[in-house]
Design a protein around this motif. Structure first.
Motif, short mmCIF file in Angstrom:
data_model
loop_
_atom_site.label_atom_id
_atom_site.label_comp_id
_atom_site.label_asym_id
_atom_site.label_seq_id
_atom_site.Cartn_x
_atom_site.Cartn_y
_atom_site.Cartn_z
N THR A 45 0.83 -1.21 0.00
CA THR A 45 0.00 0.00 0.00
C THR A 45 0.86 1.26 0.00
OG1 THR A 45 -1.79 -1.14 1.12
CG2 THR A 45 -1.77 1.25 1.31
N GLN A 81 -6.92 0.93 -0.55
CA GLN A 81 -7.36 -0.32 0.08
C GLN A 81 -8.59 -0.08 0.94
OE1 GLN A 81 -4.17 -2.18 2.21
NE2 GLN A 81 -5.29 -4.07 2.56
N ASP A 161 -5.60 -1.11 -5.15
CA ASP A 161 -5.08 -1.77 -3.96
C ASP A 161 -6.10 -2.81 -3.47
OD1 ASP A 161 -3.43 -2.39 -1.90
OD2 ASP A 161 -3.29 -0.34 -1.09
N GLU A 162 -5.78 -4.06 -3.70
CA GLU A 162 -6.62 -5.19 -3.31
C GLU A 162 -8.06 -5.08 -3.82
OE1 GLU A 162 -5.93 -7.07 0.23
OE2 GLU A 162 -3.81 -6.51 0.25
MG LIG Z 1 -2.15 -2.93 1.83
#
Ligand SMILES: [Mg+2]
Ligand SMILES: Nc1ncnc2c1ncn2[C@@H]1O[C@H](COP(=O)(O)OP(=O)(O)OP(=O)(O)O)[C@@H](O)[C@H]1O
Lengths: 219, 282
Positions: A45, A81, A161-162
């Protein structure tokens, strides 16, 4: 955007006492889908935030397509995220509309902006949520809205992010298909982080995995 | 002979016009402030303005000028110290400290001015029935400037208020935008305080806005709703205070609470039965 690439020139990145990258020098093509791996707390991140110019480097130079992050980010879409939850009482469509040319001055044309926002929500399978207040959405629903927001300004490079974190298996498939569609239709390249295995076998776009481990990017 | 109607008096016409002007401002800026969770700032700004007005009284300037200057300075420093959204506690601390300091200075100015009693009451409780032509003109100018500022800032302000991390990733600065916004809010607070008084002016900003936000409307509709609510409160309050002989701020502040309760009742009625059952089951 053909031939997207990322260059690190002696990049050191540190948050608090934690060293994320240590004198990294590399050139990384970002054509197609690039998956950044690494265990919890490895610094994925933070690395993505540095790519968006949100986290200052300790030393070195980071270039996206030859330009520093603060210049390149106008053409990047970033999905954090943790999605924002600052105005949970406003409808989803307003949250997407706010992202459309959000950095420009003045008042937008409401109808045009609304149509565009609806198209974005449709793209990510969230059109049915348009009228709901943002705060009541489930985790997966919120993620789809976040993706629509990220797509708002037709970015050349998506930094997600994810994006798979809260999705069920069916939505997994749909999201990968969306990635392929974006790449084929608009030439959009993607840099994402993910933990689990992804069914990328028959996906019609180039795929590359990189790993962030102990301050080094393994390509 | 029948009693003359309330619209026949010029001071009443001025009062209605003044209320219209501040409702435009209070409704729209109040909605944005509540959206940005700045209710405390909305409370503090007119009080800071009060101190400026007190200083103006002492130095023989028009109170409105002092009010505008002080609340804008307050807004500027509150926005400056607002270190992003990571430290909301810090932000409230600064707002509180600035408020305390400015009230202290205000008391001292009034003491020095030596004409505390009547002027103070006017500043604290507003003087809607004493609006003259020039003051109305000044007020109209303030309202126009403030609304133009909001229109100019509209997109980035909404972007940073709704999606701060996306907006920052696109290069917007939440501190700078927050500061610009608080300057506008300070202008609006000063204008509202002229009518409703420093003590209760934020009720005109907070009451209708809280009801509009409760209704979960889009920004444009929310602001329209909030402005209409403010208009209802101020005009309704004027009429009621004419007939009841109770001061206007009383009606505005209680009316604001009433509007919020009404919005709550509306939202409860809006839920379909199946959903209510689900909520009860959980
Ligand atoms: Mg992360
Ligand atoms: N502002 C900060 N101050 C101090 N330490 C920080 C800060 N931000 C992140 N860290 C630390 O840096 C490390 C990397 O965090 P990061 O969020 O980048 O990890 P990650 O690889 O994304 O993990 P995950 O897979 O859980 O999302 C963590 O140990 C975290 O505690």
């Amino acid at each position: 955007m053909k031939g997207a690439y990322l260059s690190c020139r002696g990049v050191s990145l540190q948050v608090g006492r934690h060293s994320i990258l240590h004198h990294a020098t590399l050139d990384l093509p970002l054509e197609g889908l690039t998956i950044l791996r690494g265990h919890n707390g490895a610094g994925k991140t933070c690395f993505l935030r540095a790519l968006m110019g949100l986290l200052p480097l300790r030393s070195g130079q980071l270039l996206i397509n030859g330009r520093p992050p603060v210049k390149a980010r106008q053409h990047c879409g970033y999905m954090p995220q943790k999605a924002d939850d600052t105005a949970p009482m406003l409808p989803v469509i307003s949250h997407v509309m706010a992202c459309l040319k959000g950095t420009h001055w003045g008042i937008p044309l409401p109808n045009r902006t609304r149509q565009k926002a609806k198209a974005l929500l449709e793209e990510t399978g969230a059109l049915s949520l348009a009228g709901k207040p943002l705060g009541v959405l489930s985790g997966g629903e919120r993620q789809r809205v976040a993706l629509a927001q990220t797509l708002a300004n037709a970015p050349d490079l998506l930094i997600l992010d994810e994006p798979f974190a809260a999705l069920d298996p069916k939505s997994h498939e749909a999201l990968l298909q969306l990635f392929a569609r974006l790449h084929q239709r608009n030439g959009t390249n993607l840099l994402i982080t993910a933990h689990g295995p992804l069914k990328t076998k028959n996906l019609p776009l180039p795929i590359r995995e990189i790993t962030l481990k102990e301050g080094t990017l393994h390509v | 002979m029948s009693e003359p109607g309330l619209f026949t008096f010029p001071f009443m016409q001025h009062a209605f016009l003044g209320c219209f002007l501040v409702s435009l401002l209070g409704g729209s800026l109040g909605w944005l402030m509540l959206l940005r969770r700045q209710a405390f700032a909305a409370h503090a700004l007119p009080h800071i303005g009060f101190s400026g007005a007190a200083a103006a009284v002492w130095l023989h300037f028009p109170p409105l000028v002092g009010m505008v200057a002080a609340s804008m300075a307050g807004g500027f420093f509150m926005g400056r110290e607002q270190q992003g959204r990571g430290h909301p506690a810090q932000r409230d601390t600064m707002t509180g400290l600035i408020l305390a300091a400015s009230l202290g200075i205000g008391i001292w100015c009034l003491h020095e001015a030596n004409e505390a009693s009547s002027q103070t009451t006017t500043l604290l409780f507003g003087d809607v029935l004493g609006l003259d032509g020039p003051t109305l003109g000044l007020l109209a100018g303030l309202v126009a400037a403030c609304l133009a500022g909001v229109a100019l800032l509209w997109r980035p302000l909404l972007f940073i208020s709704l999606c701060p991390s996306l907006a920052e990733a696109q290069g917007l600065s939440s501190t700078r935008l927050g500061q610009l916004f608080l300057l506008l809010a300070a202008l609006a607070a000063a204008a509202c305080a002229e009518i409703a008084g420093a003590l209760l002016c934020f009720s005109l900003m907070i009451g209708p806005a809280s009801a509009a936000l409760k209704l979960e409307l889009s920004p444009f509709r929310g602001i329209v709703c909030s402005v209409l609510g403010a208009l209802l409160l101020s005009w309704g309050g004027l009429i009621l205070s004419w007939y009841s002989n109770i001061p206007l701020p009383f009606w505005i502040s209680l009316g604001g609470v009433g509007l919020y309760l009404l919005a709550c009742a509306l939202m409860k009625g809006k839920l379909p039965p199946s959903k209510i059952r689900k909520i009860h089951q959980n």
